[in-house]
Design an enzyme around this catalytic site. Structure first.
Site, PDB file in Angstrom:
ATOM      1  N   ALA A 119       8.673  -1.323   9.101  1.00  0.00           N
ATOM      2  CA  ALA A 119       7.618  -1.256   8.086  1.00  0.00           C
ATOM      3  C   ALA A 119       6.950   0.122   8.083  1.00  0.00           C
ATOM      4  O   ALA A 119       6.614   0.650   7.020  1.00  0.00           O
ATOM      5  CB  ALA A 119       6.593  -2.358   8.328  1.00  0.00           C
ATOM      6  N   ALA A 150       9.185   2.430   6.222  1.00  0.00           N
ATOM      7  CA  ALA A 150       9.120   2.152   4.782  1.00  0.00           C
ATOM      8  C   ALA A 150       7.835   2.704   4.171  1.00  0.00           C
ATOM      9  O   ALA A 150       7.868   3.367   3.124  1.00  0.00           O
ATOM     10  CB  ALA A 150       9.216   0.647   4.537  1.00  0.00           C
ATOM     11  N   GLU A 151       6.694   2.444   4.804  1.00  0.00           N
ATOM     12  CA  GLU A 151       5.434   2.926   4.243  1.00  0.00           C
ATOM     13  C   GLU A 151       5.363   4.445   4.270  1.00  0.00           C
ATOM     14  O   GLU A 151       4.841   5.069   3.349  1.00  0.00           O
ATOM     15  CB  GLU A 151       4.236   2.322   4.968  1.00  0.00           C
ATOM     16  CG  GLU A 151       2.945   2.729   4.313  1.00  0.00           C
ATOM     17  CD  GLU A 151       1.846   1.689   4.368  1.00  0.00           C
ATOM     18  OE1 GLU A 151       0.751   2.017   3.886  1.00  0.00           O
ATOM     19  OE2 GLU A 151       2.075   0.579   4.871  1.00  0.00           O
ATOM     20  N   THR A 152       5.912   5.054   5.303  1.00  0.00           N
ATOM     21  CA  THR A 152       5.924   6.513   5.393  1.00  0.00           C
ATOM     22  C   THR A 152       6.694   7.128   4.228  1.00  0.00           C
ATOM     23  O   THR A 152       6.189   8.011   3.533  1.00  0.00           O
ATOM     24  CB  THR A 152       6.545   6.966   6.730  1.00  0.00           C
ATOM     25  OG1 THR A 152       5.724   6.510   7.798  1.00  0.00           O
ATOM     26  CG2 THR A 152       6.695   8.475   6.801  1.00  0.00           C
ATOM     27  N   SER A 206       4.984   6.239   0.718  1.00  0.00           N
ATOM     28  CA  SER A 206       3.712   6.947   0.476  1.00  0.00           C
ATOM     29  C   SER A 206       3.944   8.429   0.233  1.00  0.00           C
ATOM     30  O   SER A 206       3.314   9.026  -0.647  1.00  0.00           O
ATOM     31  CB  SER A 206       2.763   6.751   1.658  1.00  0.00           C
ATOM     32  OG  SER A 206       2.344   5.408   1.720  1.00  0.00           O
TER      33      SER A 206
END
Length: 141
Positions: free
Chosen positions: A57, A60-62, A65
């Protein structure tokens, strides 16, 4: 866009962050995608000796964003993740995983990204959706 300069600039932001801790490195960028890789080793394991969903996760967020940051005015705006949904489809014990972010929607105030987490053999490990909000930077007085 100069890919190598963009990747150097992105990777320079990782110092003293979770991205550095997880050894996340941006590897490819284009007009409609961004790719980062993360090694799968004991630093990102859960107790069963496989890739931790939280580390997945974080990758993925890195990547999602940072991808949003390409489409805003970074002098006056910032991006914040407001929702992440992730389905883990396959486990991984060693090697490398890649987060590949592609836009679903790029609006004025929200961005929606699909991030596929794949391994070096193109196996789909996880599939993610990330919603980012675009906010105006607060002016310090």
């Amino acid at each position: 866009m100069d890919k190598s300069k963009t990747l150097i600039a992105l990777n320079s932001l990782n110092s003293n962050t979770l991205m550095e801790t997880l050894n996340i490195e941006f590897t490819d960028v284009g007009n409609d995608y961004l790719v980062a890789k993360m090694p799968v080793n004991s630093k990102v394991y859960q107790p069963y000796g496989i890739l931790h969903g939280g580390a997945t996760a974080a990758l993925a967020e890195t990547v999602g964003s940072c991808a949003s940051a390409f489409f805003i005015d970074r002098k006056t705006q910032i991006v914040k993740g407001i929702e992440l949904s992730i389905n883990h489809l396959k486990s991984k014990k060693e090697g490398v995983v890649f987060g590949v972010a592609k836009p679903i929607h790029k609006g004025r105030t929200t961005h929606l990204w699909e991030i596929k987490i794949i391994d070096e053999e193109d196996n789909l490990i996880s599939i993610c959706k990330l919603t980012n909000i675009v906010l105006d930077k607060k002016v310090e007085k």
